[in-house]
Design a protein around this motif. Structure first.
Motif, PDB file in Angstrom:
ATOM      1  N   ASP A  19       0.859  -1.183   0.000  1.00 10.61           N
ATOM      2  CA  ASP A  19       0.000   0.000   0.000  1.00 10.61           C
ATOM      3  C   ASP A  19       0.897   1.237   0.000  1.00 10.61           C
ATOM      4  N   GLU A  20       0.686   2.121  -0.959  1.00 10.41           N
ATOM      5  CA  GLU A  20       1.603   3.262  -1.107  1.00 10.41           C
ATOM      6  C   GLU A  20       1.494   4.271   0.028  1.00 10.41           C
ATOM      7  N   SER A  21       0.374   4.320   0.728  1.00 13.34           N
ATOM      8  CA  SER A  21       0.207   5.328   1.780  1.00 13.34           C
ATOM      9  C   SER A  21       0.737   4.862   3.131  1.00 13.34           C
ATOM     10  N   SER A  22       0.680   3.533   3.394  1.00  8.05           N
ATOM     11  CA  SER A  22       1.100   3.022   4.699  1.00  8.05           C
ATOM     12  C   SER A  22       2.371   2.188   4.645  1.00  8.05           C
ATOM     13  N   GLY A  23       2.717   1.688   3.459  1.00 14.08           N
ATOM     14  CA  GLY A  23       3.858   0.790   3.334  1.00 14.08           C
ATOM     15  C   GLY A  23       3.552  -0.632   3.740  1.00 14.08           C
ATOM     16  N   ASP A  24       2.304  -0.933   4.078  1.00 18.21           N
ATOM     17  CA  ASP A  24       1.932  -2.277   4.496  1.00 18.21           C
ATOM     18  C   ASP A  24       1.870  -3.231   3.296  1.00 18.21           C
ATOM     19  N   ILE A  25       2.168  -4.511   3.560  1.00 20.29           N
ATOM     20  CA  ILE A  25       2.071  -5.535   2.521  1.00 20.29           C
ATOM     21  C   ILE A  25       0.603  -5.876   2.275  1.00 20.29           C
ATOM     22  N   VAL A  26       0.222  -5.828   1.011  1.00 22.84           N
ATOM     23  CA  VAL A  26      -1.148  -6.155   0.609  1.00 22.84           C
ATOM     24  C   VAL A  26      -1.232  -7.581   0.078  1.00 22.84           C
ATOM     25  N   ALA A  27      -0.216  -8.004  -0.661  1.00 19.48           N
ATOM     26  CA  ALA A  27      -0.202  -9.356  -1.233  1.00 19.48           C
ATOM     27  C   ALA A  27       1.237  -9.805  -1.418  1.00 19.48           C
ATOM     28  N   LYS A  28       1.475 -11.119  -1.200  1.00 21.62           N
ATOM     29  CA  LYS A  28       2.825 -11.665  -1.364  1.00 21.62           C
ATOM     30  C   LYS A  28       2.737 -13.120  -1.775  1.00 21.62           C
ATOM     31  N   VAL A  29       3.487 -13.473  -2.817  1.00 22.72           N
ATOM     32  CA  VAL A  29       3.606 -14.866  -3.233  1.00 22.72           C
ATOM     33  C   VAL A  29       5.086 -15.164  -3.449  1.00 22.72           C
ATOM     34  N   ILE A  58       3.754 -13.314  -9.776  1.00 22.28           N
ATOM     35  CA  ILE A  58       3.008 -12.129 -10.213  1.00 22.28           C
ATOM     36  C   ILE A  58       1.520 -12.455 -10.312  1.00 22.28           C
ATOM     37  N   SER A  59       1.192 -13.542 -10.973  1.00 19.55           N
ATOM     38  CA  SER A  59      -0.214 -13.921 -11.138  1.00 19.55           C
ATOM     39  C   SER A  59      -0.878 -14.195  -9.791  1.00 19.55           C
ATOM     40  N   GLY A  60      -0.150 -14.907  -8.924  1.00 18.89           N
ATOM     41  CA  GLY A  60      -0.717 -15.245  -7.622  1.00 18.89           C
ATOM     42  C   GLY A  60      -0.965 -14.034  -6.758  1.00 18.89           C
ATOM     43  N   ALA A  61      -0.026 -13.083  -6.758  1.00 23.93           N
ATOM     44  CA  ALA A  61      -0.190 -11.885  -5.928  1.00 23.93           C
ATOM     45  C   ALA A  61      -1.319 -11.010  -6.453  1.00 23.93           C
ATOM     46  N   THR A 408      21.273  -3.193  18.127  1.00 22.50           N
ATOM     47  CA  THR A 408      20.907  -3.824  16.865  1.00 22.50           C
ATOM     48  C   THR A 408      19.398  -3.718  16.702  1.00 22.50           C
ATOM     49  N   LEU A 409      18.949  -3.029  15.654  1.00 26.47           N
ATOM     50  CA  LEU A 409      17.546  -2.649  15.506  1.00 26.47           C
ATOM     51  C   LEU A 409      16.892  -3.420  14.375  1.00 26.47           C
ATOM     52  N   ARG A 410      15.782  -4.075  14.682  1.00 25.32           N
ATOM     53  CA  ARG A 410      15.017  -4.819  13.683  1.00 25.32           C
ATOM     54  C   ARG A 410      13.741  -4.039  13.339  1.00 25.32           C
ATOM     55  N   PRO A 411      13.464  -3.854  12.037  1.00 28.18           N
ATOM     56  CA  PRO A 411      12.258  -3.105  11.654  1.00 28.18           C
ATOM     57  C   PRO A 411      11.010  -3.987  11.720  1.00 28.18           C
ATOM     58  N   ALA A 412       9.854  -3.338  11.679  1.00 28.43           N
ATOM     59  CA  ALA A 412       8.589  -4.075  11.693  1.00 28.43           C
ATOM     60  C   ALA A 412       8.417  -4.890  10.413  1.00 28.43           C
ATOM     61  N   ASN A 413       8.852  -4.340   9.298  1.00 32.14           N
ATOM     62  CA  ASN A 413       8.750  -5.027   8.007  1.00 32.14           C
ATOM     63  C   ASN A 413      10.103  -5.625   7.649  1.00 32.14           C
ATOM     64  N   LEU A 414      10.183  -6.956   7.637  1.00 32.51           N
ATOM     65  CA  LEU A 414      11.449  -7.614   7.312  1.00 32.51           C
ATOM     66  C   LEU A 414      11.641  -7.802   5.815  1.00 32.51           C
ATOM     67  N   GLU A 415      10.623  -7.492   5.019  1.00 35.15           N
ATOM     68  CA  GLU A 415      10.751  -7.591   3.555  1.00 35.15           C
ATOM     69  C   GLU A 415      11.353  -6.302   3.001  1.00 35.15           C
TER      70      GLU A 415
END
Length: 510
Positions: A19-29, A58-61, A408-415
């Protein structure tokens, strides 16, 4: 609106929509591809299998995307240095891709070793980099060089051509071939002559963010522009928002890679690689010093697949059952040692085994080995951002913090690798106003691991690791300067003997 990333890695491919406004993952394959090992130390990939994995992801996502959602732009990020030759008429691969971590070109790297090349490229001549692999392919199959319909590409070039028909690459990938001048970010005639690579085989080099990469021509992404191409470690740096000089990230994947932002001018340091971090169209490139470690997650896969110690999760749980490694030290140099040693002859070794040691101690020693390799890199930082699959392991990250002595800092989004490519594309598309806006909208912390190891214990741990590494090095051959050293020592001894005789004669006749 969405932004997407085709993330083509060493062992698998992902397509992720954000999502371009929040940076959250919407779909992943995600889909894995086969690792071919035709000989010890060799690693190959079937590029057509990888392309099939890309289409699948690509098709799956896209099938997961809510109705009405539109994709603004996509980026590509990829395993770097992996080398293949393909047909510019059809896009079909002409050979298997030779993986970045393949050691078949050790002899070629030794024969072509050049300080001049290192000054031009910022890289040592090593089996890691593309030109050595391309040279091997040419020597084995001369038609790959002579056929004018065949071209050279790293994985980004191959995938971009299949998606858009554009024959291009970006600076972060081109700079890893030993054919690109690190200062000009252009193919260098002197280097092309040195490696005997025809210029006609090389793709156009574009800025990483906003370069002319074309628009997807067919399939479910048809009409979507490709606005960003970044090598995986550069993409992870963008995903971690390492935009300020001095900021640093470490990605724990198949290997482990540390990137330190050095600003608009390339800097050089022994044992580290000088490389572009990213290049935004219309602006000066941003450079980095990189510490490249060949084996990180691969060591866990080895425990899982070769020793059959259980699943990745089971191995991690196993390591938590023991308070320490009981003196076991594992140097996982399956494909040699990268930074800071650059020894392709090193091989994996386990030291300190006693009848007390168990598979749990070996599991813990494997996790510790990742941190030890990180600690060897010749720079120190105040804060380390981490990402990649292995960064989900709290025990390993705590050991990193302890050994390095820094938070050592880990982010919320590991992708972060996919995020860097997607958000780079969004930046080029105008989704974000600038780098500060990108960081504010997309990056959030998860947990910080504080160091808690005392200095004396840290010193003893480092000394034991150094002892183990020294014994694993040069397993397949002598140190590169041994013969020269022996010659110098012999000459010095002769001069010393003669001088001693003359001095003695002088004393006798006084």
């Amino acid at each position: 609106m969405l932004v997407g990333a085709l993330d083509q890695g060493t062992s698998s491919t992902r397509f992720i929509l954000f999502d371009e406004s929040s940076g959250d993952i919407v779909a992943k394959v995600q889909k894995e591809h086969t690792q071919y090992h035709p000989e010890p130390g060799w690693v190959e990939h079937d590029a057509e299998e990888i392309w099939g994995a890309c289409e699948h992801c690509i098709s799956g996502a896209l099938a997961m995307v809510p109705d009405g959602a539109k994709i603004r732009a996509i980026g590509i990020t990829n395993q770097r240095e992996t080398t293949l030759v393909f047909d510019k008429r059809t896009g079909q691969a002409a050979c298997r891709a030779v993986s970045w971590n393949c050691t078949r070109t050790v002899g070629i790297a030794a024969a072509y070793r050049s300080e001049r090349s290192k000054r031009l490229t910022g890289l040592p001549v090593a089996s890691y980099f593309s030109a050595t692999k391309l040279r091997w392919l040419f020597d084995k199959s001369p038609e790959l060089r002579e056929d004018e319909n065949l071209v050279f590409g790293t994985m980004d070039t191959f995938l971009l051509f299949r998606l858009t028909g554009v024959f291009a690459t970006d600076a972060t990938n081109a700079s890893r071939t030993l054919l690109c001048n690190v200062r000009t970010l252009e193919w260098d005639d002197e280097l092309l002559k040195y490696w005997d690579v025809p210029r006609r085989m090389l793709a156009r080099i574009e800025p990483s963010i906003g370069g002319d990469f074309g628009t997807v021509t067919s399939g479910p992404l048809a009409g979507v522009p490709v606005l960003c191409v970044l090598g995986d470690q550069s993409a992870a740096s963008v995903g971690q928002c390492c935009f300020e000089k001095g900021s640093v990230k470490a990605t724990f994947g198949t290997g482990a890679f540390v990137m330190l932002n050095t600003g608009p001018n390339p800097e050089f340091s022994g044992g580290l690689l000088t490389t572009p971090l990213f290049w935004r169209k219309g602006e000066a490139p941003v450079y980095a010093l990189e510490g490249a470690i060949a084996v990180a997650g691969t060591a866990i896969q080895w425990l899982r697949d070769n020793l059959e110690l259980g699943s990745t999760a089971e191995i991690a749980a196993m390591a938590e059952t023991v308070p320490d490694s009981a003196g076991v030290v594992f140097v996982p140099s399956f494909n040699g040692l990268f930074a800071p040693h650059w020894d392709s002859t090193a091989r994996g070794a386990i030291f300190g085994l006693t009848s007390y040691a168990t598979k749990a101690h070996l599991a813990l020693a494997t996790l510790e080995a990742v941190a030890f390799q990180l600690d060897e890199l010749p720079f120190r930082v105040k804060l380390l951002k981490v990402d990649g699959g292995m960064s989900q392991n709290d025990q390993m990250l705590q050991f990193c913090a302890d050994l390095l002595g820094v938070p050592t800092l880990r982010p919320a989004n590991l992708e972060t690798t996919a995020a860097g490519a997607a958000f780079g594309a969004g930046l080029a598309a105008g989704v974000f106003e600038d780098l500060d806006d990108l960081q504010a909208k997309t990056w959030r912390p998860d947990r910080t691991f504080e160091p808690r190891l005392d200095d004396e214990t840290r010193r003893r741990s480092r000394a034991k690791w150094a002892k183990a590494v020294a014994r694993a090095k040069y397993w397949e051959g002598p140190p590169p300067h041994n013969l020269l050293f022996l010659k110098i020592a012999s000459v010095a001894a002769c001069f010393g003997f003669v001088a001693g005789v003359l001095w003695a004669r002088r004393r006798l006749f006084l």
